[in-house]
Enzyme design. Sequence first.
Site, PDB file in Angstrom:
ATOM      1  NE  ARG A 182       0.084   1.445   3.420  1.00  0.00           N
ATOM      2  CZ  ARG A 182       1.035   2.337   3.621  1.00  0.00           C
ATOM      3  NH1 ARG A 182       2.304   1.948   3.778  1.00  0.00           N
ATOM      4  NH2 ARG A 182       0.791   3.622   3.697  1.00  0.00           N
ATOM      5  N   GLY A 183       0.250   2.389  -0.129  1.00  0.00           N
ATOM      6  CA  GLY A 183       1.020   3.624  -0.315  1.00  0.00           C
ATOM      7  C   GLY A 183       1.094   3.886  -1.817  1.00  0.00           C
ATOM      8  CB  ALA A 184       0.272   6.911  -3.800  1.00  0.00           C
ATOM      9  NE  ARG A 212      -6.232   0.771  -1.768  1.00  0.00           N
ATOM     10  CZ  ARG A 212      -5.609   1.302  -0.711  1.00  0.00           C
ATOM     11  NH1 ARG A 212      -4.322   1.074  -0.504  1.00  0.00           N
ATOM     12  NH2 ARG A 212      -6.274   2.067   0.148  1.00  0.00           N
ATOM     13  CG  ASP A 225      -3.173   8.081  -1.549  1.00  0.00           C
ATOM     14  OD1 ASP A 225      -3.030   8.568  -0.416  1.00  0.00           O
ATOM     15  OD2 ASP A 225      -2.861   6.910  -1.849  1.00  0.00           O
ATOM     16  CG  ASN A 270      -2.431  11.639   2.440  1.00  0.00           C
ATOM     17  OD1 ASN A 270      -1.916  10.707   1.832  1.00  0.00           O
ATOM     18  ND2 ASN A 270      -2.061  11.923   3.676  1.00  0.00           N
ATOM     19  CE  LYS A 271      -5.123   5.710   4.337  1.00  0.00           C
ATOM     20  NZ  LYS A 271      -6.106   4.806   3.654  1.00  0.00           N
TER      21      LYS A 271
END
Length: 358
Positions: free
Chosen positions: A54-56, A96, A246, A256-257
């Site tokens: 995970r993580g862009a 995603r 993201d 973002n998150k």
Amino acid sequence: MREQLLAAEKVKAIEWREGALHLLDQRVLPLEEVWHTYRSAAEVAEAIRAMVVRGAPAIGISAAYGLVLGARARLAAGGDWRAALEEDFQVLADSRPTAVNLFWALNRMRERLERLKEGEDPLLALEAEAHGIHQSDREANLTMAQLGVELIRKHQGNQQNLLTHCNTGALATGGFGTALGVIRAAYLDGLVERVYADETRPWLQGSRLTAWELANEGVPVSLNADSAAAHLMKTKGITWVIVGADRITANGDVANKIGTYQLAVNAMHHGVRFMVVAPSSTIDMALESGEDIPIEERDGRELLEVGGRHVAAGVDAVNPVFDVTPADLIDFIVTEKGVVERPDAAKMAQLMCRKRLH
Ligand SMILES: CSC[C@@H](O)[C@@H](O)C(=O)COP(=O)(O)O
């Protein structure tokens, strides 16, 4: 500083070895360090969906390698492999929705296919492209870390208390990290007194991943409940909020998150500077504003259960996992092409015309 940062690059979450993709399972860190091996595009897509990776930037890099795996199988099957490969493009693109790095990386792979010369080996070309995507992310991390540190030094000097959200470190990228890369570099430069890491409900990227990365390096870190952030800004002398992204749209809005937006509102109220750190592969100039960004909603069970045990009964949960911070709440966007202060559409367009700085 670049050499010092390279020497500090220790954790890796993505490896391409012996024709397969190896991913460190981020669902079970920090209690277990488990690697899985992937040999097909569909398996990689599932790993992205399930958040093994995970993580862009890490999602984009993994998708690129996933496409190599897809091409290998399609070529081996013979027939119209280019047409068949479209299925792999699709399955990876569907994994995603929010991080644009995924679509950016798949586009780069498609463009490479379109540039294939007569007699060129498609598999070698695609593999080299995926490596290029991985390596350029690593390089971008180093450049952004240096730019971010310069900003911190210029604006307030040493012994800063920093607050961050989610995980934007080595685990989320191809190298040193984006926001966490700046924080790690600032620590190495003697600028950091303490890092406050939001636990980042509901998936706990902060508790499980950021705290682990920072503690491993001896960076003074305190974990806090997300809801403590405003109180900490008021009472702990926090000078910077530093986060990743993201997707950044043409006007400088930042997805973002979930929880990032409220941090930006609180930062403005408390006079705390707000820095977003992301490679240009996170910038989506095709979208005018953050309103156009697809926001992923994940299974409500991520909220209704903790560690597999129910904590709420008889209710529904709403679980958007990203939010959009409007550009006017952002002080700086740091990319490998340079820094944008107080982003707007004109400054973002100018930035995208620049070359990478390294
Ligand atoms: C360098 S990672 C930047 C962002 O991808 C990060 O801040 C984030 O929101 C990650 O979300 P995740 O749901 O863990 O993939």
